[in-house]
Design an enzyme around this catalytic site. Sequence first.
Site, PDB file in Angstrom:
ATOM      1  N   ASP A 159       0.841  -1.189   0.000  1.00  0.00           N
ATOM      2  CA  ASP A 159       0.000   0.000   0.000  1.00  0.00           C
ATOM      3  C   ASP A 159       0.884   1.251   0.000  1.00  0.00           C
ATOM      4  O   ASP A 159       2.038   1.222   0.439  1.00  0.00           O
ATOM      5  CB  ASP A 159      -0.898   0.024   1.238  1.00  0.00           C
ATOM      6  CG  ASP A 159      -1.900  -1.118   1.246  1.00  0.00           C
ATOM      7  OD1 ASP A 159      -2.227  -1.620   0.155  1.00  0.00           O
ATOM      8  OD2 ASP A 159      -2.351  -1.495   2.340  1.00  0.00           O
ATOM      9  N   LYS A 160       0.314   2.336  -0.458  1.00  0.00           N
ATOM     10  CA  LYS A 160       1.058   3.595  -0.564  1.00  0.00           C
ATOM     11  C   LYS A 160       1.765   3.944   0.741  1.00  0.00           C
ATOM     12  O   LYS A 160       2.948   4.298   0.740  1.00  0.00           O
ATOM     13  CB  LYS A 160       0.098   4.723  -0.957  1.00  0.00           C
ATOM     14  CG  LYS A 160       0.743   6.109  -0.992  1.00  0.00           C
ATOM     15  CD  LYS A 160      -0.264   7.193  -1.341  1.00  0.00           C
ATOM     16  CE  LYS A 160       0.379   8.574  -1.318  1.00  0.00           C
ATOM     17  NZ  LYS A 160      -0.592   9.648  -1.645  1.00  0.00           N
TER      18      LYS A 160
END
Length: 328
Positions: A159-160
């Site tokens: 995830d970012k």
Amino acid sequence: MDAQHEGDGAAAAATFAPALAAAGDVRTLTLPPTAAGLRFDAALAQALPEFSRARLRAWIDAGRVSVDGAAAEPTRKARGGEAVVVHPVPDPSDETHAAQPIALAVVHEDDALIVIDKPAGLVVHPGSGNRDGTLQNALLHHAPALAGVPRAGIVHRLDKETSGLLVVAKTLAAQTSLVRQLQARSMGREYVALARGDVARGGTVDAPIGRHPTKRTSMAVVATGKAARTHYEVVERFGDATLLRCRLETGRTHQIRVHLASIGHALVGDPAYGRRGAIAFGRQALHAAKLSLVHPLTGAARSWTSPLPADLAALLAQLRARGAGDDA
């Protein structure tokens, strides 16, 4: 194959090919004697290991594979010696994106793979709202040949706002090997996670994950989801938070975040699955700390580790200092 598929494969293939739109390099091969008795799709996957079996099956179903001049049938038994012609077509997700000079922390690189230590805040793939400035853009600048590998060689993602290790394949064959390791659940991925609350003991969350029924940008534990399993153990306790070591057996979207929230211990700083608490942190407190795999070229077991990033290390130091002050 039965008698109607026998004959001059090279000549017959010439009549088969013009009906197909040109897309990619045509692959021609002869199935080896060892293919005898295998389903054709399995035999083709062995002969072309640089492509996944799913992709080859899709091309067979689309009529892009011929056997001795006739359309291939995936379940028909191979006999060995057949002339095979494959007309590849690009995957829609293989759209070319711009190479951009974005700094990368390369932990390891060789002819088959690159291991990256991703910082929090870096998006892995271009997408809606993130058309550039991603890890994929950076990889295409770092290694331009990755333009010829689907998704620039990325086989799994973070995830970012999750930091840590991920592996990138530099060739189609390496990518297929790594994807198969993920599917076989033999690639080791360990995370350091700071969860809210006092986690009593280690354990396993074995619960299916799918799209949230009402919040379409989030995931949730749902009966119709895909099988997902996360193992976790307690590393250190801080009273209102617990440092965990998590090991993924599967790799579903937001898996650790969803699983820990489902047992009442959402990650510190997670805006999607947790509520605002007393411990402030600017992102979900999750770090991919260890990656283990079998090297696609050498067959040797390899592993890499990543130290805690500065922001998470500082938060843990504050929690420990707070505890020491309470003890004084």
